[in-house]
Design a protein around this motif. Sequence first.
Motif, PDB file in Angstrom:
ATOM      1  N   MET A  14       0.814  -1.200   0.000  1.00 33.93           N
ATOM      2  CA  MET A  14       0.000   0.000   0.000  1.00 33.93           C
ATOM      3  C   MET A  14       0.856   1.261   0.000  1.00 33.93           C
ATOM      4  N   VAL A  15       2.106   1.138   0.422  1.00 38.37           N
ATOM      5  CA  VAL A  15       2.943   2.308   0.610  1.00 38.37           C
ATOM      6  C   VAL A  15       4.093   2.265  -0.376  1.00 38.37           C
ATOM      7  N   VAL A  16       4.297   3.346  -1.098  1.00 36.80           N
ATOM      8  CA  VAL A  16       5.374   3.432  -2.071  1.00 36.80           C
ATOM      9  C   VAL A  16       6.287   4.567  -1.663  1.00 36.80           C
ATOM     10  N   SER A  17       7.581   4.329  -1.649  1.00 35.37           N
ATOM     11  CA  SER A  17       8.520   5.377  -1.281  1.00 35.37           C
ATOM     12  C   SER A  17       9.584   5.502  -2.351  1.00 35.37           C
ATOM     13  N   VAL A  18      10.417   6.529  -2.220  1.00 36.78           N
ATOM     14  CA  VAL A  18      11.410   6.845  -3.232  1.00 36.78           C
ATOM     15  C   VAL A  18      12.783   6.409  -2.754  1.00 36.78           C
ATOM     16  N   SER A  19      13.561   5.809  -3.642  1.00 30.19           N
ATOM     17  CA  SER A  19      14.907   5.371  -3.288  1.00 30.19           C
ATOM     18  C   SER A  19      15.797   6.572  -3.024  1.00 30.19           C
ATOM     19  N   ALA A  20      16.707   6.394  -2.074  1.00 30.26           N
ATOM     20  CA  ALA A  20      17.706   7.415  -1.797  1.00 30.26           C
ATOM     21  C   ALA A  20      19.035   6.956  -2.361  1.00 30.26           C
ATOM     22  N   GLN A  21      20.052   7.781  -2.185  1.00 30.51           N
ATOM     23  CA  GLN A  21      21.372   7.438  -2.700  1.00 30.51           C
ATOM     24  C   GLN A  21      21.882   6.187  -2.005  1.00 30.51           C
ATOM     25  N   GLU A  22      22.389   5.235  -2.784  1.00 30.98           N
ATOM     26  CA  GLU A  22      22.814   3.961  -2.228  1.00 30.98           C
ATOM     27  C   GLU A  22      24.095   4.107  -1.423  1.00 30.98           C
ATOM     28  N   GLN A  23      24.228   3.226  -0.427  1.00 33.41           N
ATOM     29  CA  GLN A  23      25.451   3.135   0.343  1.00 33.41           C
ATOM     30  C   GLN A  23      25.893   1.690   0.321  1.00 33.41           C
ATOM     31  N   ALA A  24      27.163   1.444   0.078  1.00 30.51           N
ATOM     32  CA  ALA A  24      27.683   0.089  -0.008  1.00 30.51           C
ATOM     33  C   ALA A  24      28.752  -0.110   1.046  1.00 30.51           C
ATOM     34  N   PRO A  25      29.073  -1.369   1.348  1.00 30.28           N
ATOM     35  CA  PRO A  25      30.145  -1.627   2.294  1.00 30.28           C
ATOM     36  C   PRO A  25      31.465  -1.073   1.783  1.00 30.28           C
ATOM     37  N   PRO A  26      32.424  -0.823   2.673  1.00 30.18           N
ATOM     38  CA  PRO A  26      33.733  -0.359   2.225  1.00 30.18           C
ATOM     39  C   PRO A  26      34.398  -1.426   1.376  1.00 30.18           C
ATOM     40  N   PRO A  27      35.289  -1.050   0.457  1.00 28.77           N
ATOM     41  CA  PRO A  27      35.942  -2.022  -0.416  1.00 28.77           C
ATOM     42  C   PRO A  27      36.720  -3.058   0.389  1.00 28.77           C
ATOM     43  N   SER A  28      36.813  -4.257  -0.185  1.00 29.10           N
ATOM     44  CA  SER A  28      37.628  -5.281   0.452  1.00 29.10           C
ATOM     45  C   SER A  28      39.093  -4.885   0.349  1.00 29.10           C
ATOM     46  N   GLU A  29      39.930  -5.553   1.117  1.00 31.14           N
ATOM     47  CA  GLU A  29      41.343  -5.201   1.143  1.00 31.14           C
ATOM     48  C   GLU A  29      41.987  -5.346  -0.231  1.00 31.14           C
ATOM     49  N   THR A  30      41.506  -6.304  -1.016  1.00 32.01           N
ATOM     50  CA  THR A  30      42.082  -6.519  -2.340  1.00 32.01           C
ATOM     51  C   THR A  30      41.440  -5.636  -3.398  1.00 32.01           C
ATOM     52  N   GLY A  31      40.314  -5.003  -3.069  1.00 31.28           N
ATOM     53  CA  GLY A  31      39.609  -4.174  -4.032  1.00 31.28           C
ATOM     54  C   GLY A  31      38.777  -4.963  -5.013  1.00 31.28           C
ATOM     55  N   ASN A  86      17.711   2.350   1.675  1.00 31.71           N
ATOM     56  CA  ASN A  86      17.737   3.337   0.599  1.00 31.71           C
ATOM     57  C   ASN A  86      17.563   2.745  -0.800  1.00 31.71           C
ATOM     58  N   HIS A  87      17.023   1.537  -0.866  1.00 35.47           N
ATOM     59  CA  HIS A  87      16.674   0.940  -2.155  1.00 35.47           C
ATOM     60  C   HIS A  87      15.204   0.542  -2.118  1.00 35.47           C
ATOM     61  N   MET A  88      14.512   0.759  -3.220  1.00 34.32           N
ATOM     62  CA  MET A  88      13.124   0.341  -3.344  1.00 34.32           C
ATOM     63  C   MET A  88      12.982  -0.389  -4.672  1.00 34.32           C
ATOM     64  N   THR A  89      12.675  -1.678  -4.614  1.00 31.53           N
ATOM     65  CA  THR A  89      12.544  -2.494  -5.816  1.00 31.53           C
ATOM     66  C   THR A  89      11.105  -2.979  -5.916  1.00 31.53           C
ATOM     67  N   ARG A  90      10.460  -2.677  -7.018  1.00 32.90           N
ATOM     68  CA  ARG A  90       9.042  -3.006  -7.173  1.00 32.90           C
ATOM     69  C   ARG A  90       8.843  -4.490  -7.459  1.00 32.90           C
ATOM     70  N   TYR A  91       7.629  -4.957  -7.160  1.00 32.46           N
ATOM     71  CA  TYR A  91       7.273  -6.330  -7.481  1.00 32.46           C
ATOM     72  C   TYR A  91       7.466  -6.572  -8.982  1.00 32.46           C
ATOM     73  N   GLY A  92       8.116  -7.677  -9.319  1.00 35.48           N
ATOM     74  CA  GLY A  92       8.337  -8.018 -10.715  1.00 35.48           C
ATOM     75  C   GLY A  92       9.557  -7.365 -11.326  1.00 35.48           C
ATOM     76  N   GLN A  93      10.368  -6.672 -10.509  1.00 39.32           N
ATOM     77  CA  GLN A  93      11.561  -6.011 -11.027  1.00 39.32           C
ATOM     78  C   GLN A  93      12.794  -6.469 -10.250  1.00 39.32           C
ATOM     79  N   GLN A  94      13.956  -6.019 -10.699  1.00 44.72           N
ATOM     80  CA  GLN A  94      15.192  -6.348 -10.008  1.00 44.72           C
ATOM     81  C   GLN A  94      16.148  -5.171 -10.064  1.00 44.72           C
ATOM     82  N   GLU A  95      17.131  -5.201  -9.181  1.00 48.33           N
ATOM     83  CA  GLU A  95      18.132  -4.142  -9.101  1.00 48.33           C
ATOM     84  C   GLU A  95      19.485  -4.790  -8.867  1.00 48.33           C
TER      85      GLU A  95
END
Length: 205
Positions: A14-31, A86-95
Amino acid sequence: MRKWMLGLLLQAGMVVSVSAQEQAPPPSETGETGTLVVEIKPFTSEQELPAKAVEQLKSGGLEWGVRDGKVVFTMVGKQFIDFPINHMTRYGQQESLPLPAGEYRVTGIGLEMHTSFSVNKVLERGAFFNEDAVVFRIEPGKTTTVSINPVIRKDAIFGSTFYVPTLMASVRDDAGETPAVALNVRGPASIAWPQYTGPLKFVAK
Protein backbone atom coordinates in the motif's frame (compact mmCIF):
# COMPACT_ATOMS: atom_id res chain seq x y z
CA MET A 1 -5.30 5.51 13.27
CA ARG A 2 -5.19 3.99 9.80
CA LYS A 3 -2.73 6.62 8.53
CA TRP A 4 -0.03 5.98 11.10
CA MET A 5 -0.51 2.22 10.83
CA LEU A 6 0.15 2.56 7.10
CA GLY A 7 3.26 4.51 8.01
CA LEU A 8 4.50 1.55 10.02
CA LEU A 9 4.06 -0.82 7.11
CA LEU A 10 6.54 -0.25 4.31
CA GLN A 11 5.73 -3.26 2.21
CA ALA A 12 2.10 -4.25 2.59
CA GLY A 13 1.91 -3.12 -1.01
CA MET A 14 0.00 0.00 0.00
CA VAL A 15 2.94 2.31 0.61
CA VAL A 16 5.37 3.43 -2.07
CA SER A 17 8.52 5.38 -1.28
CA VAL A 18 11.41 6.85 -3.23
CA SER A 19 14.91 5.37 -3.29
CA ALA A 20 17.71 7.42 -1.80
CA GLN A 21 21.37 7.44 -2.70
CA GLU A 22 22.81 3.96 -2.23
CA GLN A 23 25.45 3.14 0.34
CA ALA A 24 27.68 0.09 -0.01
CA PRO A 25 30.15 -1.63 2.29
CA PRO A 26 33.73 -0.36 2.23
CA PRO A 27 35.94 -2.02 -0.42
CA SER A 28 37.63 -5.28 0.45
CA GLU A 29 41.34 -5.20 1.14
CA THR A 30 42.08 -6.52 -2.34
CA GLY A 31 39.61 -4.17 -4.03
CA GLU A 32 37.88 -7.10 -5.74
CA THR A 33 34.17 -6.74 -6.44
CA GLY A 34 31.25 -8.81 -7.63
CA THR A 35 27.61 -8.07 -8.39
CA LEU A 36 24.56 -8.40 -6.17
CA VAL A 37 21.19 -8.72 -7.88
CA VAL A 38 18.07 -8.29 -5.75
CA GLU A 39 15.20 -9.88 -7.65
CA ILE A 40 11.65 -9.23 -6.44
CA LYS A 41 9.19 -11.58 -8.07
CA PRO A 42 5.59 -10.53 -8.80
CA PHE A 43 3.42 -10.94 -5.70
CA THR A 44 0.98 -13.82 -5.48
CA SER A 45 -1.89 -14.48 -3.08
CA GLU A 46 -3.34 -17.66 -1.61
CA GLN A 47 -6.81 -16.21 -1.88
CA GLU A 48 -8.57 -13.80 -4.19
CA LEU A 49 -8.03 -10.15 -3.30
CA PRO A 50 -10.33 -7.19 -3.97
CA ALA A 51 -9.63 -5.54 -7.32
CA LYS A 52 -8.70 -2.25 -5.62
CA ALA A 53 -6.15 -4.01 -3.41
CA VAL A 54 -4.61 -5.75 -6.42
CA GLU A 55 -4.16 -2.43 -8.22
CA GLN A 56 -2.50 -0.89 -5.17
CA LEU A 57 -0.22 -3.88 -4.69
CA LYS A 58 0.90 -3.70 -8.31
CA SER A 59 2.49 -0.32 -7.60
CA GLY A 60 4.18 -1.54 -4.42
CA GLY A 61 7.53 -3.15 -3.77
CA LEU A 62 10.14 -3.85 -1.12
CA GLU A 63 12.57 -1.48 0.54
CA TRP A 64 15.99 -2.67 1.60
CA GLY A 65 19.51 -1.52 2.30
CA VAL A 66 23.08 -2.83 2.37
CA ARG A 67 26.10 -1.74 4.41
CA ASP A 68 29.18 -3.35 5.95
CA GLY A 69 28.30 -6.90 4.97
CA LYS A 70 24.68 -6.69 6.10
CA VAL A 71 21.54 -6.63 3.93
CA VAL A 72 18.27 -5.60 5.61
CA PHE A 73 14.70 -5.98 4.36
CA THR A 74 12.13 -4.28 6.59
CA MET A 75 8.37 -4.20 6.97
CA VAL A 76 8.69 -1.53 9.68
CA GLY A 77 8.87 2.13 8.65
CA LYS A 78 12.48 3.19 8.16
CA GLN A 79 12.07 6.11 10.58
CA PHE A 80 12.23 3.44 13.32
CA ILE A 81 15.31 1.70 11.85
CA ASP A 82 18.92 2.83 12.34
CA PHE A 83 20.19 1.54 8.99
CA PRO A 84 20.30 3.04 5.48
CA ILE A 85 17.12 1.62 3.91
CA ASN A 86 17.74 3.34 0.60
CA HIS A 87 16.67 0.94 -2.16
CA MET A 88 13.12 0.34 -3.34
CA THR A 89 12.54 -2.49 -5.82
CA ARG A 90 9.04 -3.01 -7.17
CA TYR A 91 7.27 -6.33 -7.48
CA GLY A 92 8.34 -8.02 -10.72
CA GLN A 93 11.56 -6.01 -11.03
CA GLN A 94 15.19 -6.35 -10.01
CA GLU A 95 18.13 -4.14 -9.10
CA SER A 96 21.85 -4.81 -9.32
CA LEU A 97 24.85 -3.11 -7.76
CA PRO A 98 28.58 -3.82 -7.43
CA LEU A 99 29.75 -4.83 -3.96
CA PRO A 100 33.10 -5.73 -2.42
CA ALA A 101 33.76 -9.46 -2.42
CA GLY A 102 33.04 -11.20 0.86
CA GLU A 103 30.33 -12.60 3.11
CA TYR A 104 26.94 -10.92 3.53
CA ARG A 105 24.17 -11.64 6.03
CA VAL A 106 20.49 -10.89 5.49
CA THR A 107 18.22 -9.67 8.30
CA GLY A 108 14.45 -9.43 7.96
CA ILE A 109 12.45 -7.05 10.15
CA GLY A 110 8.87 -8.28 10.36
CA LEU A 111 5.66 -6.70 11.61
CA GLU A 112 2.47 -8.43 12.70
CA MET A 113 -0.36 -5.90 12.76
CA HIS A 114 -2.22 -5.35 16.03
CA THR A 115 -4.98 -2.87 16.77
CA SER A 116 -3.76 -0.07 19.01
CA PHE A 117 -3.85 3.70 19.27
CA SER A 118 -0.15 3.75 20.18
CA VAL A 119 2.63 3.33 17.61
CA ASN A 120 4.95 2.08 20.34
CA LYS A 121 2.43 -0.57 21.39
CA VAL A 122 2.12 -1.83 17.81
CA LEU A 123 5.92 -2.10 17.57
CA GLU A 124 6.24 -3.76 20.97
CA ARG A 125 3.56 -6.34 20.19
CA GLY A 126 4.14 -6.90 16.48
CA ALA A 127 7.69 -6.04 15.35
CA PHE A 128 10.58 -8.51 15.44
CA PHE A 129 14.02 -9.17 13.97
CA ASN A 130 15.18 -12.28 12.09
CA GLU A 131 18.93 -11.79 12.15
CA ASP A 132 21.22 -13.62 9.72
CA ALA A 133 18.27 -15.44 8.16
CA VAL A 134 20.26 -15.88 4.95
CA VAL A 135 24.04 -15.87 4.44
CA PHE A 136 25.73 -15.60 1.05
CA ARG A 137 29.00 -14.58 -0.58
CA ILE A 138 29.87 -12.09 -3.27
CA GLU A 139 32.66 -13.62 -5.33
CA PRO A 140 35.09 -11.50 -7.39
CA GLY A 141 33.82 -10.95 -10.91
CA LYS A 142 30.68 -13.05 -10.37
CA THR A 143 26.97 -12.39 -9.83
CA THR A 144 24.96 -13.51 -6.81
CA THR A 145 21.17 -13.13 -6.87
CA VAL A 146 18.98 -12.76 -3.79
CA SER A 147 15.52 -13.72 -5.02
CA ILE A 148 12.45 -12.67 -3.02
CA ASN A 149 9.10 -14.34 -3.67
CA PRO A 150 6.34 -12.26 -1.99
CA VAL A 151 3.35 -14.47 -1.13
CA ILE A 152 0.25 -13.09 0.58
CA ARG A 153 -0.86 -15.96 2.78
CA LYS A 154 -4.35 -16.35 4.21
CA ASP A 155 -3.13 -15.92 7.78
CA ALA A 156 -1.34 -12.64 6.92
CA ILE A 157 -4.42 -10.69 5.80
CA PHE A 158 -5.51 -8.24 8.50
CA GLY A 159 -9.15 -7.31 8.06
CA SER A 160 -9.75 -5.90 4.59
CA THR A 161 -7.08 -3.18 4.73
CA PHE A 162 -3.61 -4.64 5.24
CA TYR A 163 -2.14 -7.26 2.93
CA VAL A 164 1.26 -8.33 4.23
CA PRO A 165 3.36 -10.56 1.96
CA THR A 166 5.56 -13.31 3.34
CA LEU A 167 9.02 -12.73 1.87
CA MET A 168 10.46 -16.07 0.79
CA ALA A 169 14.18 -15.51 0.12
CA SER A 170 16.63 -17.75 -1.72
CA VAL A 171 20.14 -17.22 -3.08
CA ARG A 172 21.17 -18.14 -6.62
CA ASP A 173 24.75 -18.33 -7.91
CA ASP A 174 26.95 -20.58 -10.05
CA ALA A 175 26.54 -23.41 -7.53
CA GLY A 176 22.73 -23.42 -7.79
CA GLU A 177 19.89 -22.06 -5.64
CA THR A 178 19.35 -22.41 -1.90
CA PRO A 179 16.02 -23.43 -0.30
CA ALA A 180 13.70 -20.47 0.34
CA VAL A 181 13.59 -18.97 3.84
CA ALA A 182 10.88 -16.64 5.19
CA LEU A 183 12.44 -13.30 6.16
CA ASN A 184 9.44 -11.82 7.97
CA VAL A 185 7.77 -14.73 9.77
CA ARG A 186 8.16 -14.96 13.54
CA GLY A 187 9.95 -18.11 14.68
CA PRO A 188 11.93 -19.49 17.64
CA ALA A 189 15.04 -17.51 16.65
CA SER A 190 13.16 -14.21 16.17
CA ILE A 191 13.93 -11.36 18.55
CA ALA A 192 10.90 -9.32 19.63
CA TRP A 193 11.15 -5.53 19.34
CA PRO A 194 11.33 -4.86 23.12
CA GLN A 195 14.09 -7.47 23.62
CA TYR A 196 16.23 -6.40 20.66
CA THR A 197 19.38 -4.51 21.73
CA GLY A 198 21.31 -4.62 18.45
CA PRO A 199 22.28 -1.75 16.15
CA LEU A 200 19.30 -1.83 13.76
CA LYS A 201 16.67 -0.27 16.02
CA PHE A 202 16.63 3.53 16.15
CA VAL A 203 16.70 4.83 19.71
CA ALA A 204 16.21 8.56 20.23
CA LYS A 205 18.87 10.16 22.41
